[in-house]
Every structure is written in C-alpha cells, then in structure tokens.
Design a protein around this motif. Structure first.
Motif, PDB file in Angstrom:
ATOM      1  N   VAL A  60       0.845  -1.202   0.000  1.00 37.27           N
ATOM      2  CA  VAL A  60       0.000   0.000   0.000  1.00 37.27           C
ATOM      3  C   VAL A  60       0.877   1.248   0.000  1.00 37.27           C
ATOM      4  O   VAL A  60       2.004   1.211   0.486  1.00 37.27           O
ATOM      5  CB  VAL A  60      -0.960   0.033   1.218  1.00 37.27           C
ATOM      6  CG1 VAL A  60      -1.973  -1.089   1.139  1.00 37.27           C
ATOM      7  CG2 VAL A  60      -0.197  -0.033   2.527  1.00 37.27           C
ATOM      8  N   THR A  61       0.347   2.311  -0.559  1.00 36.45           N
ATOM      9  CA  THR A  61       1.101   3.569  -0.610  1.00 36.45           C
ATOM     10  C   THR A  61       0.197   4.686  -0.086  1.00 36.45           C
ATOM     11  O   THR A  61      -1.037   4.569  -0.146  1.00 36.45           O
ATOM     12  CB  THR A  61       1.515   3.903  -2.068  1.00 36.45           C
ATOM     13  OG1 THR A  61       0.350   3.777  -2.890  1.00 36.45           O
ATOM     14  CG2 THR A  61       2.606   2.983  -2.566  1.00 36.45           C
ATOM     15  N   LYS A  63      -2.139   7.821   0.269  1.00 32.47           N
ATOM     16  CA  LYS A  63      -3.178   8.382  -0.620  1.00 32.47           C
ATOM     17  C   LYS A  63      -3.869   7.331  -1.502  1.00 32.47           C
ATOM     18  O   LYS A  63      -4.752   7.666  -2.296  1.00 32.47           O
ATOM     19  CB  LYS A  63      -2.604   9.486  -1.534  1.00 32.47           C
ATOM     20  CG  LYS A  63      -2.067  10.691  -0.779  1.00 32.47           C
ATOM     21  CD  LYS A  63      -3.204  11.507  -0.206  1.00 32.47           C
ATOM     22  CE  LYS A  63      -2.681  12.733   0.546  1.00 32.47           C
ATOM     23  NZ  LYS A  63      -3.651  13.186   1.542  1.00 32.47           N
ATOM     24  N   GLN A  64      -3.457   6.077  -1.386  1.00 36.75           N
ATOM     25  CA  GLN A  64      -4.076   5.040  -2.213  1.00 36.75           C
ATOM     26  C   GLN A  64      -5.550   4.897  -1.866  1.00 36.75           C
ATOM     27  O   GLN A  64      -5.948   5.087  -0.714  1.00 36.75           O
ATOM     28  CB  GLN A  64      -3.330   3.714  -1.964  1.00 36.75           C
ATOM     29  CG  GLN A  64      -3.690   2.614  -2.947  1.00 36.75           C
ATOM     30  CD  GLN A  64      -2.862   1.360  -2.700  1.00 36.75           C
ATOM     31  OE1 GLN A  64      -1.830   1.409  -2.018  1.00 36.75           O
ATOM     32  NE2 GLN A  64      -3.314   0.251  -3.241  1.00 36.75           N
ATOM     33  N   GLN A  65      -6.357   4.559  -2.860  1.00 33.50           N
ATOM     34  CA  GLN A  65      -7.792   4.409  -2.631  1.00 33.50           C
ATOM     35  C   GLN A  65      -8.225   2.953  -2.811  1.00 33.50           C
ATOM     36  O   GLN A  65      -7.637   2.210  -3.607  1.00 33.50           O
ATOM     37  CB  GLN A  65      -8.566   5.300  -3.607  1.00 33.50           C
ATOM     38  CG  GLN A  65      -8.355   6.787  -3.296  1.00 33.50           C
ATOM     39  CD  GLN A  65      -9.397   7.658  -3.957  1.00 33.50           C
ATOM     40  OE1 GLN A  65      -9.794   7.393  -5.093  1.00 33.50           O
ATOM     41  NE2 GLN A  65      -9.848   8.676  -3.241  1.00 33.50           N
ATOM     42  N   GLY A  85      -6.991  -3.387  -4.737  1.00 30.25           N
ATOM     43  CA  GLY A  85      -7.903  -2.259  -4.948  1.00 30.25           C
ATOM     44  C   GLY A  85      -9.184  -2.379  -4.140  1.00 30.25           C
ATOM     45  O   GLY A  85      -9.941  -1.424  -4.018  1.00 30.25           O
ATOM     46  N   THR A 117      -9.689   6.346   1.507  1.00 32.03           N
ATOM     47  CA  THR A 117      -8.433   6.916   1.019  1.00 32.03           C
ATOM     48  C   THR A 117      -7.434   6.879   2.171  1.00 32.03           C
ATOM     49  O   THR A 117      -7.734   7.314   3.283  1.00 32.03           O
ATOM     50  CB  THR A 117      -8.630   8.385   0.577  1.00 32.03           C
ATOM     51  OG1 THR A 117      -9.729   8.409  -0.336  1.00 32.03           O
ATOM     52  CG2 THR A 117      -7.377   8.942  -0.068  1.00 32.03           C
TER      53      THR A 117
END
Ligand code: AMP
Ligand code: MG
Length: 390
Positions: A60-61, A63-65, A85, A117
């Motif tokens: 995961v990074t 701001k990832q949604q 996702g 988010t």
C-alpha cells in the motif's frame, strides 16, 4: 535429633499422593491439575484482525484508494476474496478474508461512501493475529501444577470444560493442653487461649486443604484418644503441644498405644525441636510443638511441603529466597534457626531483636524467616542469606 532436611525426607516418605476427581473448570482455581491437558484446536482458529479497520491486499502507498466491498465482524466471516484495490470493513476478532494480507486501521483512512483513502502516513504493522498465534492444537499444559486464574482462561480457550485434579487433603487439627480454651470462652486465671490452630488452619487452606479444628484435648490419655478418633478420616492429622517428654506430654505415648508408626520425634531446628511425624491408620501424623511461633514455623517448614506432596506436587522444601543481611550474626549451634525478620529495601533482611518462640506479636511483625543453618559460622552484614517469605 535429626537435621531438618532428613526430617523432611522422612516426612515425604510417609506420603502418597491423594486420588483424583473430575471437577468443572469454574471450580478449579487453586486445585492441583493431575493430568496434562491438550489443546486439540488452534487459537485463534483463523487469522484474525487485531484492530477495527479495513482488510486489503498487496503493498500500500499513501493516498491510495480502495473500494469497500463488504464487512466482517467477530463471529461473522466474509466469504468472498479480496483483490487488489478492494477493502473489507473489518472489526477486531473477525476472520481475515481470503486474499487480504493486512489491516489498515480506521484512524489511517478517510472514508467517503464506499471508498476509503489512505492518509499520508501508514503504520507498518499489519494488525493480523495469525492462526495458532496464541497456541496450536498440539499445545499441552503439563501436570502436576496448581492452577492459577490465568490458566483457567487458557484451559477454557483450549475448549476444555472439566479437569482432573487431586482431591483436597482433609486436615484435622488438635490442640492439647489443660491450659487451653477456645477464643470467646472464659478462661480461668491459669488458662490461655488456643491460638495456634487458627494460623495452621489458614495455612493449610492456603495450600488447598480442607481443615477442621477439633475440640481441644485435655492432658489425659482418654481425651487425646477421643480427639484422635474424631480425626481418623483425615489425610493429615496435626497435633499441637504435648510432644515433649514432660509428665503431661501424652501425644507420643498415646500414639504408641494406638499402634501409630513414629518416624521421628526431634528435629534440629529452632524454634520447633519437639516435632514428630508418623502414620496412624490412613493418616499422616504431624505432631507440632505447642509454643505458638514454633508451631507456625513448623507449619511453614513441614506442613506446607507435606500438603503439596499429598497433592502430587514435587516433594521439596518450601521455597526460599535470598536477601542481604544488615547486621552481623554470631555462629549458629546444632539447630537450624528460623529467625523472625523484616525485609527492607534493596533485598535486605534484618532479624527482629527478640526471637522467643512464644511471641505472636513478633511473628506478625516479621515478613520472613531468616534461615541460619545448623553449624553455620558467623555471618557478616552484607552477606546473602536464605529466607522463607511469610
Ligand atoms: P507443650 O508442648 O504442650 O508443653 O506446650 C508448650 C507451650 O505452648 C505451653 O506454654 C503451652 O501452653 C503452649 N501451647 C500449647 N498448645 C497451644 C495452642 N494450641 N495455642 C497456644 N499455645 C499453646
Ligand atoms: Mg501441653
């Protein structure tokens, strides 16, 4: 007169552990587990979330949604598979869904409708308790052991509802002496109160026994016989007093007349020399000295280890610790001295000034019995000595 260690060995030789009984787990606190227990299931039985948040998969990074596809709560597994996702709303204790390999805690995300988010910073922890993290199905709790509260919960988590424990020892306590009355009675001017029995009963109960205080036996053979008769079903019979060799000390002769086996009757200890042990019928006998402190010290040094051995626990002396002497001690004579002592800061120990074996008040001030072994040379302040915590 035999050394304390020999007396204990001889006492243990008189003891066979009691039989067992099956009891509900909820009744088992303080009882001695006799048979090892095996888990037969993993705990947790599935990988579980350790926090409230969102289960996701893959790296995961910030701001990832993710798209929220469902929910899992404790006791309500999500049957689907999580793909990259996707996120599953998950609560503490819920099974981790297939596909997921981490939980984002809810504090780290912002949710808008069905989309979460990630914030700027992400915790590195995955918040997953793997299957069998606490214990696996081959885990076993060994026996014998005296069960403590946390072990009851461990056993419950193993899905075990009843346990096999050693029966509680029945202890009968007999005071002997024409001078004795029970507290609350009206003593004559030449009488005192039978005090020892209360500490001994309490000590025995702390060690898992059921203890009975029998009526005081007066200093006649018939009275002592009658008291011993009331005690005949006991696993351990404790007599107090009457164990020296005075004209009124009848415990020895009466036991002999009843065919008791006497193993020893004098121990190299102070206080407590006139101590006897033996067997009478099914019962183990422990004849304690009459002086209050002597009888209670003997309760710690002999009765407690005897009760442990009766319950199938390892036959060994009562646990001792070490502390640093604050004063010098002169060389000791032929008897192990159990000195009433206080414990101070930084593991220090100080014997109380008056060591008379009749002083209950001194005993209650003491936090420890400092063990000065027989024939031990002088000891200097600063030396480490063993003690029995009270
Ligand atoms: P004995 O061994 O019978 O000579 O007792 C020694 C001392 O202990 C005497 O002073 C007794 O009065 C006292 N004593 C004996 N039994 C008890 C008891 N159960 N409670 C308090 N003191 C006792
Ligand atoms: Mg007496």
């Amino acid at each position: 007169m035999i050394p304390v260690e020999d007396a204990l060995e001889r006492l243990f030789a008189l003891i066979t552990p009691l039989g067992t009984e099956d009891i509900p787990l909820a009744e088992a606190n303080g009882r001695v587990l006799r048979k090892a227990l095996r888990a037969t299931r993993n705990q947790p039985p599935f990988a579980a979330s350790s926090m409230d948040g969102y289960a996701v998969c893959g790296p995961v990074t910030p701001k990832q949604q993710f798209h929220v596809v469902g929910e899992a709560a404790a006791g309500h597994a999500f049957e689907g598979v999580i793909t990259p996702g996707q996120a599953l709303r998950i609560f503490t204790g819920a099974p981790l869904p297939k596909g997921a390999d981490r939980v984002l805690i809810q504090e780290d995300v912002t949710r808008t409708g069905d989309v979460i988010t990630l914030n700027d910073t992400i915790e590195t922890s995955r918040y997953i308790r793997p299957e069998g993290y606490d214990f696996t199905s081959d885990f076993s709790l060994t026996a014998p052991r005296r069960l403590i509260p946390s072990e009851l919960s461990l056993i419950a988590a193993m899905n075990i509802a009843s346990v096999t424990v050693v029966k509680r020892p029945d202890v009968a306590i007999i005071s002997t002496g024409d001078e004795l009355v029970m507290p609350g009675d009206t003593p004559r001017d030449d009488q005192i109160i039978a005090s020892n029995v209360f500490a001994l009963k309490a000590l025995a109960e702390q060690e898992g026994a059921r203890a009975r205080i029998l009526p005081i036996a007066s200093d006649t053979e018939d009275s002592l016989r009658a008291a011993l008769d009331l005690a005949r079903d006991a696993d351990l019979v404790i007599t107090i007093g009457g164990a020296s060799v005075g004209d009124h000390d009848l415990v020895g002769p009466v036991l002999d007349s009843l065919g008791a086996m006497r193993s020893f009757y004098k121990v190299a200890m102070r206080p407590g020399k006139p101590l006897m042990a033996g067997r009478l019928g099914q019962s183990v006998l422990l004849g304690l000295p009459g002086n209050p402190v002597s009888s209670i010290v003997c309760g710690y040094v002999f009765m407690l280890p005897a009760l442990r051995a009766l319950q199938g626990l390892p036959a060994r002396p009562i646990t001792s610790n070490v502390a640093k002497l604050t004063v010098d001690l002169p060389a000791n004579g032929r008897r192990t001295h159990y000195m009433r002592a206080t414990l101070g800061p930084q593991s220090t120990i100080t014997p109380l000034p008056d060591q008379d074996s009749a002083l209950l008040r001194t005993l209650t001030e003491a936090q420890a019995l400092l063990i000065h072994p027989a024939h031990d040379g002088p000891r200097m302040a600063g030396e480490q000595m063993q003690y029995i915590p009270l």
